[in-house]
Design a protein around this motif. Structure first.
Motif, PDB file in Angstrom:
ATOM      1  N   LEU A   1       0.454   2.442   0.676  1.00  0.00           N
ATOM      2  CA  LEU A   1       0.450   2.404  -0.786  1.00  0.00           C
ATOM      3  C   LEU A   1      -0.007   1.044  -1.309  1.00  0.00           C
ATOM      4  N   LEU A   2       0.482  -0.013  -0.679  1.00  0.00           N
ATOM      5  CA  LEU A   2       0.200  -1.347  -1.198  1.00  0.00           C
ATOM      6  C   LEU A   2      -1.166  -1.864  -0.747  1.00  0.00           C
ATOM      7  N   ALA A   3      -1.594  -1.425   0.402  1.00  0.00           N
ATOM      8  CA  ALA A   3      -2.871  -1.885   0.930  1.00  0.00           C
ATOM      9  C   ALA A   3      -3.509  -0.722   1.679  1.00  0.00           C
ATOM     10  N   PRO A   4      -4.114   0.220   0.924  1.00  0.00           N
ATOM     11  CA  PRO A   4      -4.663   1.418   1.573  1.00  0.00           C
ATOM     12  C   PRO A   4      -5.566   1.042   2.739  1.00  0.00           C
ATOM     13  N   GLY A   5      -5.384   1.739   3.845  1.00  0.00           N
ATOM     14  CA  GLY A   5      -6.201   1.445   5.018  1.00  0.00           C
ATOM     15  C   GLY A   5      -5.608   0.406   5.947  1.00  0.00           C
ATOM     16  N   ALA A   6      -4.482  -0.209   5.532  1.00  0.00           N
ATOM     17  CA  ALA A   6      -3.881  -1.253   6.365  1.00  0.00           C
ATOM     18  C   ALA A   6      -3.323  -0.662   7.654  1.00  0.00           C
ATOM     19  N   ASN A   7      -3.303  -1.476   8.687  1.00  0.00           N
ATOM     20  CA  ASN A   7      -2.664  -1.052   9.932  1.00  0.00           C
ATOM     21  C   ASN A   7      -1.155  -1.052   9.749  1.00  0.00           C
ATOM     22  N   PRO A   8      -0.456  -0.326  10.635  1.00  0.00           N
ATOM     23  CA  PRO A   8       1.007  -0.351  10.549  1.00  0.00           C
ATOM     24  C   PRO A   8       1.546  -1.780  10.641  1.00  0.00           C
ATOM     25  N   VAL A   9       2.659  -2.034   9.965  1.00  0.00           N
ATOM     26  CA  VAL A   9       3.195  -3.389   9.969  1.00  0.00           C
ATOM     27  C   VAL A   9       4.278  -3.585  11.023  1.00  0.00           C
ATOM     28  N   GLY A  10       4.957  -2.477  11.402  1.00  0.00           N
ATOM     29  CA  GLY A  10       5.931  -2.542  12.481  1.00  0.00           C
ATOM     30  C   GLY A  10       7.149  -3.396  12.176  1.00  0.00           C
ATOM     31  N   TYR A  11       7.909  -3.635  13.224  1.00  0.00           N
ATOM     32  CA  TYR A  11       9.164  -4.377  13.076  1.00  0.00           C
ATOM     33  C   TYR A  11       8.907  -5.852  12.780  1.00  0.00           C
ATOM     34  N   GLU A  12       7.820  -6.356  13.316  1.00  0.00           N
ATOM     35  CA  GLU A  12       7.517  -7.767  13.082  1.00  0.00           C
ATOM     36  C   GLU A  12       7.136  -8.007  11.623  1.00  0.00           C
ATOM     37  N   GLY A  13       6.511  -7.018  11.003  1.00  0.00           N
ATOM     38  CA  GLY A  13       6.126  -7.160   9.614  1.00  0.00           C
ATOM     39  C   GLY A  13       4.850  -7.951   9.437  1.00  0.00           C
ATOM     40  N   ARG A  14       4.261  -7.861   8.244  1.00  0.00           N
ATOM     41  CA  ARG A  14       3.007  -8.562   7.977  1.00  0.00           C
ATOM     42  C   ARG A  14       2.862  -8.769   6.485  1.00  0.00           C
ATOM     43  N   ASP A  15       2.151  -9.833   6.091  1.00  0.00           N
ATOM     44  CA  ASP A  15       1.886 -10.028   4.665  1.00  0.00           C
ATOM     45  C   ASP A  15       0.792  -9.068   4.223  1.00  0.00           C
ATOM     46  N   LEU A  16       1.065  -8.309   3.179  1.00  0.00           N
ATOM     47  CA  LEU A  16       0.060  -7.366   2.687  1.00  0.00           C
ATOM     48  C   LEU A  16      -0.732  -7.972   1.541  1.00  0.00           C
ATOM     49  N   ARG A  17      -0.149  -8.920   0.854  1.00  0.00           N
ATOM     50  CA  ARG A  17      -0.853  -9.702  -0.153  1.00  0.00           C
ATOM     51  C   ARG A  17      -0.031 -10.949  -0.403  1.00  0.00           C
ATOM     52  N   LYS A  18      -0.513 -11.797  -1.302  1.00  0.00           N
ATOM     53  CA  LYS A  18       0.192 -13.042  -1.532  1.00  0.00           C
ATOM     54  C   LYS A  18       1.638 -12.757  -1.924  1.00  0.00           C
ATOM     55  N   HIS A  19       2.564 -13.461  -1.278  1.00  0.00           N
ATOM     56  CA  HIS A  19       4.001 -13.341  -1.581  1.00  0.00           C
ATOM     57  C   HIS A  19       4.621 -12.007  -1.178  1.00  0.00           C
ATOM     58  N   LEU A  20       3.845 -11.117  -0.577  1.00  0.00           N
ATOM     59  CA  LEU A  20       4.404  -9.788  -0.317  1.00  0.00           C
ATOM     60  C   LEU A  20       4.317  -9.427   1.158  1.00  0.00           C
ATOM     61  N   ARG A  21       5.482  -9.328   1.772  1.00  0.00           N
ATOM     62  CA  ARG A  21       5.527  -8.976   3.177  1.00  0.00           C
ATOM     63  C   ARG A  21       6.161  -7.598   3.315  1.00  0.00           C
ATOM     64  N   ALA A  22       5.684  -6.821   4.284  1.00  0.00           N
ATOM     65  CA  ALA A  22       6.267  -5.505   4.514  1.00  0.00           C
ATOM     66  C   ALA A  22       6.670  -5.389   5.967  1.00  0.00           C
ATOM     67  N   MET A  23       7.750  -4.684   6.227  1.00  0.00           N
ATOM     68  CA  MET A  23       8.153  -4.424   7.602  1.00  0.00           C
ATOM     69  C   MET A  23       8.875  -3.087   7.669  1.00  0.00           C
ATOM     70  N   ARG A  24       9.087  -2.632   8.882  1.00  0.00           N
ATOM     71  CA  ARG A  24       9.827  -1.402   9.075  1.00  0.00           C
ATOM     72  C   ARG A  24      10.986  -1.710  10.009  1.00  0.00           C
ATOM     73  N   ILE A  25      12.183  -1.352   9.607  1.00  0.00           N
ATOM     74  CA  ILE A  25      13.331  -1.652  10.460  1.00  0.00           C
ATOM     75  C   ILE A  25      13.688  -0.433  11.308  1.00  0.00           C
ATOM     76  N   ASP A  26      13.305  -0.515  12.556  1.00  0.00           N
ATOM     77  CA  ASP A  26      13.695   0.500  13.519  1.00  0.00           C
ATOM     78  C   ASP A  26      15.021   0.026  14.120  1.00  0.00           C
ATOM     79  N   PRO A  27      16.078   0.816  13.974  1.00  0.00           N
ATOM     80  CA  PRO A  27      17.385   0.331  14.418  1.00  0.00           C
ATOM     81  C   PRO A  27      17.427  -0.042  15.903  1.00  0.00           C
ATOM     82  N   TYR A  28      16.640   0.625  16.713  1.00  0.00           N
ATOM     83  CA  TYR A  28      16.655   0.286  18.135  1.00  0.00           C
ATOM     84  C   TYR A  28      16.062  -1.100  18.376  1.00  0.00           C
TER      85      TYR A  28
END
Ligand code: ATP
Ligand code: ATP
Ligand code: MG
Ligand code: MG
Lengths: 324, 404
Positions: free
Chosen positions: A54-81
């Protein structure tokens, strides 16, 4: 007590019934925060990743480590394992072994069957992120937005630290659960943001959620987002335009335009949907006694940052006061 | 069974119809509509619902969780066009109770039963172990199917990103019971001699002990207690799970995918479609629900009015308003507004068609049916609403939303 502006919190937990727009709202909030110059982290809980698209169409997955999608904006996914492996690693320095064992299918099923740890470990990770500091001592993130699991699970999600705190007598876990609980029960830091649609099922479920939050969990909730609301189709004073269209002579021909009956049918449908939404919004405001933040239904669908920006403006505006 | 796949053939010939789909797309509504259609064909029909909206539940006569089907009163059915031999019974699944009943069925003693029901792990199994919401639903379907007093059972499913949680639940349960880890916990002595196994066991025990140490919870004890208590009944479970699974993918059952035209939602539906086909689950078709359709069913205009006749159309409409409404009515403003509303509506119709094209194309290509149900102007909360939905699902002909 005046409302704290949404973006001034440290942690916003977005929850709601399945399909109401949690992910959309979480992404729009993150965009609003980043646009306002806040350093924001948006974290999806679970196995799916829908925020980056949604925030960066076409972006690769960000995963648990996370990644900046734009200035000041980082996204990550929390996999409990992943979070568990990290936690065990931090606790005892066995991240490698923990990973291997956690990767085992049967072991996972065993873990899946055991209560509470997923929520706790996820919240623990969020706490950890909230505590992160830059070299100059400022927090790494001004705001963390969590796209939490759907309502039923959303409550358990926040209630787990309390349960653990009361069930576990001693040890590091009890201490950690205490920190997490302190964070989520601090109304200055944390707010739960329910997302509903103005329809029967989501409205009832949200009313129950708010009630249980107040009675049980002690997490602040100060407004409800009502998503995808059909706007009033006609300008003020012309509310029954559909009926007036339908009253025009049947043989009237409008050049380059469908018949008045067709126009009337379009108008009648949108008016009915608008009225249905308005009715359920009244029920929601009456039962929760909370202010509502209405987001418009976007005809072309929410495809990316442009649509999110439209929603972002509406989101950070102060909520409409509950009807007296 | 080689009947052409269309909704009417399904409710006429099949024994089980399962509606799957992501949250809020209309699974419950569609399940009830399919059931109504079955009853109208004179079949003895049951619909198993999960968390229906309260008003719909009331309309179906299932105001409470009840684990047994309740028949709709005869006179309601007659009014809906259900012939005397047809039946429509509804039930709202009580998941916990279904699972408990299953335990009762297979426990070899009252003591074993109490032991299981009181175990902490068991109490949480409902959330996790085998997706027991799904498992319970499947179990209930099987039970109803075994009783043989229904010709057709239509099944609603819990909202899920992963349609297959449902189908996989029984298999996951069996796999779990059979797994090496579980066997090791049950019979550590058996495995003692095997090196690889021992290494793994040591690793997992170590992690488990660690978790216990940091958590202070007697996790291992709970688990082994649960497994020991469960062991006596696992053969029964296993057998049952195999049968349930076989019946669901068998020739008498059909899966219908419910979808909605919202962009992300169709993406989720596509993911689900891929999973279904990877698991070789025969998908009968897709119902795209709550689609905006152009009134009258003709082609959707690109612009309302067409750009070259915009002024002309507005003047004609304004003149007509001036005529019917008299002076004092803002005829020009009304004409503008009416045309703008229709133009906006046309955009909705086009957006829905565009966002669903890939999904419907794929299903059609695989030989499944495609039906579109328009967004109605109100909730579907009574039997008349269900009948209206059914009208769209069971219509034929391209002019009624069916794809060629
Ligand atoms: N304001 C809006 N206008 C139009 N479409 C919207 C709006 N908000 C959300 N949608 C659409 O509704 C669908 C559901 O939204 P979203 O995925 O954000 O919900 P969710 O609550 O996260 O769902 P899930 O429970 O499956 O995680 C998506 O297709 C999204 O694009
Ligand atoms: N064609 C339609 N037009 C208008 N409203 C509809 C239509 N179909 C369903 N609805 C309404 O949409 C809402 C959701 O439908 P339903 O409960 O069947 O979805 P569901 O997929 O079972 O949801 P959940 O995932 O929460 O179980 C209900 O309020 C229902 O009345
Ligand atoms: Mg989501
Ligand atoms: Mg449902």
């Amino acid at each position: 007590m005046p409302l704290i502006p949404l973006l001034d919190r440290r942690l916003i937990v977005v929850t709601g019934k399945g399909g109401t727009g949690k992910t959309t709202v979480a992404a729009a909030l993150a965009l609003a925060a980043a646009t306002a110059g806040r350093r924001v982290l948006v974290a999806e809980v679970g196995l799916d990743e829908h925020v980056p698209a949604l925030l960066a169409p076409g972006a690769n997955p960000v995963g648990y480590e996370g990644r900046d999608l734009r200035k000041h904006l980082r996204a990550m996914r929390i996999d409990p394992y992943e979070a568990l492996a990290e936690y065990l690693g931090l606790q005892i320095g066995l991240r490698g072994l923990a990973r291997r064992v956690l990767g085992n299918r049967a072991f996972r099923q065993l873990m899946d069957a055991s209560p509470g740890w997923r929520e706790l470990i996820t919240l623990g990770k969020i706490w950890h992120l909230e505590q992160m500091k830059e070299a100059d001592g400022k927090p790494r993130f001004d705001l963390i937005v969590v796209d939490a699991p759907a309502t039923g699970h959303g409550l358990t999600f926040l209630d787990v630290p309390r349960v653990v705190g009361s069930a576990v007598r001693a040890g590091p876990l009890r201490r950690h659960a205490g920190w997490v609980e302190e964070m989520i029960r601090d109304p200055q830091r944390t707010v739960l943001l329910p997302v509903a649609l103005a329809e029967e099922l989501p409205v009832r479920e949200t009313a129950e959620l708010v009630e249980r939050l107040r009675d049980q969990v002690g997490v602040a909730v100060d407004r409800v987002v009502v998503n995808a609301v059909t706007a009033a189709p006609f300008p003020p004073g012309l509310d029954d335009l559909d009926a007036r269209l339908a009253a025009l002579p049947g043989d009237l021909v409008l050049p380059g335009t469908p018949s008045p009956a067709t126009l009337a049918a379009c108008a009648a449908h949108l008016r009915a949907r608008h009225e249905l939404n308005a009715r359920w919004m009244r029920v929601l405001a009456d039962t929760t006694k909370l202010g509502l933040v209405a987001l418009p239904r976007i005809a072309r669908g929410v495809r990316g940052p442009d649509e999110l920006a439209l929603l972002a403006d509406a989101l950070v505006a102060p909520p409409r006061e509950p009807s007296a | 069974m080689s009947a052409p796949l269309d909704p009417a053939a399904l409710v006429r010939d099949r024994h089980i119809i399962v509606c799957v789909g992501t949250g809020g797309v209309g699974k419950t509504t569609l399940a009830a509509s399919f059931a109504l259609a079955g009853a109208r064909l004179g079949r003895r029909t049951a619909v198993l619902t999960i968390d229906p909206a309260r008003r719909l539940a009331d309309a179906l006569g299932i105001a409470e969780l009840g684990n047994q089907p309740t028949d709709l009163p005869r006179e309601r059915l007659t009014a809906l066009g259900v012939p005397p031999e047809g039946r429509l019974a509804a039930l709202m699944l009580d998941m916990k109770r279904t699972f408990d009943e299953l335990v009762a069925r297979f426990a070899d003693s009252e003591e074993a039963r109490q032991h299981i029901l009181g175990n902490r792990i068991y109490q949480h199994i409902s959330d996790a172990l085998a997706g027991s919401a799904e498992y319970s639903a499947m179990e209930k379907v099987f039970e109803l199917s075994e009783r043989r007093d229904f010709d057709l059972i239509v099944v609603d499913t819990p909202p899920s990103q992963h349609a297959l949680d449902f189908l996989e639940a029984p298999r996951r349960l069996v796999e779990f019971l059979d797994s090496r880890l579980v066997q090791l916990l049950l019979h550590p002595a058996l495995a003692a001699g095997r090196f690889g196994v021992r290494l793994f066991q040591r690793g997992s025990e170590r992690v488990l002990h660690l978790i216990e140490r940091v958590s202070g919870v007697s996790f291992l004890e709970d688990i082994s207690e649960f497994l020991l208590a469960f062991e006596g009944m696992s053969e029964g479970f296993r057998e049952r799970a195999r049968e349930v699974q076989a019946r669901l993918v068998g020739p008498d059952a059909a899966f219908v995918l419910a979808a909605s035209p919202a962009k992300q939602a169709t993406r989720h539906a596509l993911e689900m479609l891929a999973r279904l086909s990877a698991a070789e689950v025969p998908l009968a078709g897709v119902v795209v629900n709550r689609v905006h359709t152009w009134p009258g069913g003709g082609p959707t205009p690109d612009r309302v009015p067409t750009a070259d006749r915009e002024d002309e159309a507005r003047r004609a409409l304004a003149a007509a308003f001036a005529h019917t409404e008299g002076s004092g009515f803002p005829a020009d403003e009304a004409a503008r507004a009416a045309l703008a509303v229709a133009d906006g509506y046309a955009a909705l119709v086009r957006a829905d068609a565009e966002s669903t094209a890939e999904l419907t194309g794929r299903v059609a290509k695989a030989g499944g049916f495609v039906r579109r149900v328009p967004e109605l102007s109100g909730d579907v909360h009574d039997l008349e609403g269900l009948a209206r939905v059914a009208e769209w699902v069971f219509r034929t002909g391209p002019e009624n939303g069916e794809d060629a």
